[in-house]
Scaffold this active site. Sequence first.
Site, PDB file in Angstrom:
ATOM      1  N   THR A 293       2.913   2.193  -2.331  1.00 46.85           N
ATOM      2  CA  THR A 293       4.532   1.909  -3.005  1.00 46.85           C
ATOM      3  C   THR A 293       3.829   2.444  -4.271  1.00 46.85           C
ATOM      4  O   THR A 293       4.551   2.621  -5.338  1.00 46.85           O
ATOM      5  CB  THR A 293       4.348   0.277  -2.950  1.00 46.85           C
ATOM      6  OG1 THR A 293       2.852  -0.548  -2.742  1.00 46.85           O
ATOM      7  CG2 THR A 293       4.818  -0.016  -1.042  1.00 46.85           C
TER       8      THR A 293
ATOM      9  N   GLU B 245       0.899  -1.333  -0.361  1.00 48.45           N
ATOM     10  CA  GLU B 245      -0.432   0.025   0.176  1.00 48.45           C
ATOM     11  C   GLU B 245       0.809   1.630   0.089  1.00 48.45           C
ATOM     12  O   GLU B 245       1.933   1.098   0.364  1.00 48.45           O
ATOM     13  CB  GLU B 245      -0.716  -0.267   1.221  1.00 48.45           C
ATOM     14  CG  GLU B 245      -1.909  -1.589   1.351  1.00 48.45           C
ATOM     15  CD  GLU B 245      -3.025  -1.159   0.033  1.00 48.45           C
ATOM     16  OE1 GLU B 245      -2.986  -0.633  -0.536  1.00 48.45           O
ATOM     17  OE2 GLU B 245      -3.926  -2.126   0.396  1.00 48.45           O
TER      18      GLU B 245
ATOM     19  N   ASP C 265      -5.648  -1.087  -9.745  1.00 49.05           N
ATOM     20  CA  ASP C 265      -6.774  -1.760 -10.212  1.00 49.05           C
ATOM     21  C   ASP C 265      -8.470  -1.930 -11.459  1.00 49.05           C
ATOM     22  O   ASP C 265      -8.368  -2.963 -11.635  1.00 49.05           O
ATOM     23  CB  ASP C 265      -8.484  -0.510 -10.007  1.00 49.05           C
ATOM     24  CG  ASP C 265      -8.165  -0.718  -8.708  1.00 49.05           C
ATOM     25  OD1 ASP C 265      -7.246  -0.678  -7.896  1.00 49.05           O
ATOM     26  OD2 ASP C 265      -8.401   1.179  -8.039  1.00 49.05           O
TER      27      ASP C 265
ATOM     28  N   GLU D 147     -10.987   7.140 -16.008  1.00 46.84           N
ATOM     29  CA  GLU D 147     -11.647   7.464 -14.220  1.00 46.84           C
ATOM     30  C   GLU D 147     -10.944   9.803 -15.030  1.00 46.84           C
ATOM     31  O   GLU D 147     -11.107  10.068 -13.828  1.00 46.84           O
ATOM     32  CB  GLU D 147     -10.504   6.981 -13.061  1.00 46.84           C
ATOM     33  CG  GLU D 147     -11.011   5.640 -13.297  1.00 46.84           C
ATOM     34  CD  GLU D 147     -12.021   5.053 -12.379  1.00 46.84           C
ATOM     35  OE1 GLU D 147     -11.952   6.268 -11.935  1.00 46.84           O
ATOM     36  OE2 GLU D 147     -12.228   4.395 -11.783  1.00 46.84           O
TER      37      GLU D 147
ATOM     38  N   SER E 195     -13.028  -2.289  -5.751  1.00 46.58           N
ATOM     39  CA  SER E 195     -12.958  -0.884  -7.149  1.00 46.58           C
ATOM     40  C   SER E 195     -14.144  -1.802  -8.015  1.00 46.58           C
ATOM     41  O   SER E 195     -13.934  -2.314  -8.831  1.00 46.58           O
ATOM     42  CB  SER E 195     -11.733  -2.025  -7.320  1.00 46.58           C
ATOM     43  OG  SER E 195     -10.264  -1.214  -6.711  1.00 46.58           O
ATOM     44  N   SER E 196     -15.302  -1.847  -7.779  1.00 44.19           N
ATOM     45  CA  SER E 196     -15.962  -1.704  -8.471  1.00 44.19           C
ATOM     46  C   SER E 196     -16.271  -0.867  -9.645  1.00 44.19           C
ATOM     47  O   SER E 196     -16.844  -1.518 -11.210  1.00 44.19           O
ATOM     48  CB  SER E 196     -17.725  -1.496  -8.065  1.00 44.19           C
ATOM     49  OG  SER E 196     -17.920  -0.399  -7.170  1.00 44.19           O
TER      50      SER E 196
ATOM     51  N   GLY F  74     -13.729  -1.255  -0.871  1.00 42.48           N
ATOM     52  CA  GLY F  74     -12.162  -1.300  -1.521  1.00 42.48           C
ATOM     53  C   GLY F  74     -11.769  -2.212  -2.322  1.00 42.48           C
ATOM     54  O   GLY F  74     -10.495  -2.657  -2.242  1.00 42.48           O
TER      55      GLY F  74
END
Length: 384
Positions: A35, A33, A171, A159, A124-125, A122
């Site tokens: 990173t 995380e 994701d 996104e 990632s839908s 968390g």
Amino acid sequence: MKKEEVRKHFIERFGDVKGFLYASPGRINLIGEHTDYNGGFVFPGAIDKGMVAEIRPNNTDKVRAYAIDLDEYAEFGLKEEDAPKESWARYIFGVCREMIKRNVEVKGFDTAFSGDVPLGAGMSSSAALESTYAFAINELFADSKIEKFELAKVGQATEHNYVGVKCGIMDQFASIFGKAGHLMRLDCRSLEHEYFPFNPKGYRLVLLDSVVKHELASSAYNKRRESCEAAVAAIQKKHPKVEFLRDCTMDMLKESKANISEEDFMRAEYVIEEIQRVIDVCDALEKGDYETVGQKMYETHHGMSKLYEVSCDELDYLNDCAKKCGVSGSRVMGGGFGGCTINLVKDELYDDFVKTTKEAYKEKYGHEPKVYDVVISDGARRLA
């Protein structure tokens, strides 16, 4: 939602000529995380929860879309000025536009979709939705197929350009490249990836959702990025070839301690150690050593809580409950300040862990955590 139910809704909405069914999964990240923006590794896997969509070209220049779970309908064209107002429809529109930018001749289509990725947990839908449509459009409309990594970039660009979220690639990468029984180590600098076996016989992966989200998240995230950049800048004075914390050792960091604030030092210490933990977990998985994997998860939680300071009371409490119940590994998953812990639990401890933690958490916070069992599964694919 099962594919039969998506098909039933599609036929009710658009008539009884069948389309094509596609699916893409949500994801977990076992370790690694904060990173990604430091040039390091992440270690995600696709899960057995995701999005299913039925899609049928309609011989027009319009997309007619039905969001089954929201019971909402949207219709939009494929030009830049045709962007829909519904936030969920902008994901589909954005994918269409990004595919068009890559010279795919996208035509109008009818579609209905549904998902069972829990929102806000968390997993990632949104990436699952983007990957479903990128994969489908590539199959249905592209004369020369776009490579899978470019499909992940289509989701990321959606996104950035149509949703307004400056996310990384993890994701969408996990949703496209997922492989049952395997986690993936993604090098966030080179974008190279490698599969590692994940068959935890005798263990289960379970997420405990704290059902809280603290407001600090976005400003705190930016502040931590700045801390990492400040530490790199200080280290570069003696080591000019250093580009990211990925390139640094703890010795380099300590050598520059006089020129780094105490807070920035702690942030950098966490990141350098976390990048090494991802490598250690890969080694452990190749040996089938899940107890070491679990130990590294606890180390990550401690680092995120005490050094990077992105945990919160609720997540620390869930982590403490896991320790008390003898759970092999537990840590906060995601950016922090709320969301889930991910837990590696021996089969024989599972029932007691879930029961004990739900009761204790409810007594302390007034509501139970949500429980999600996850299995590592395949990535984007056509179902029928």
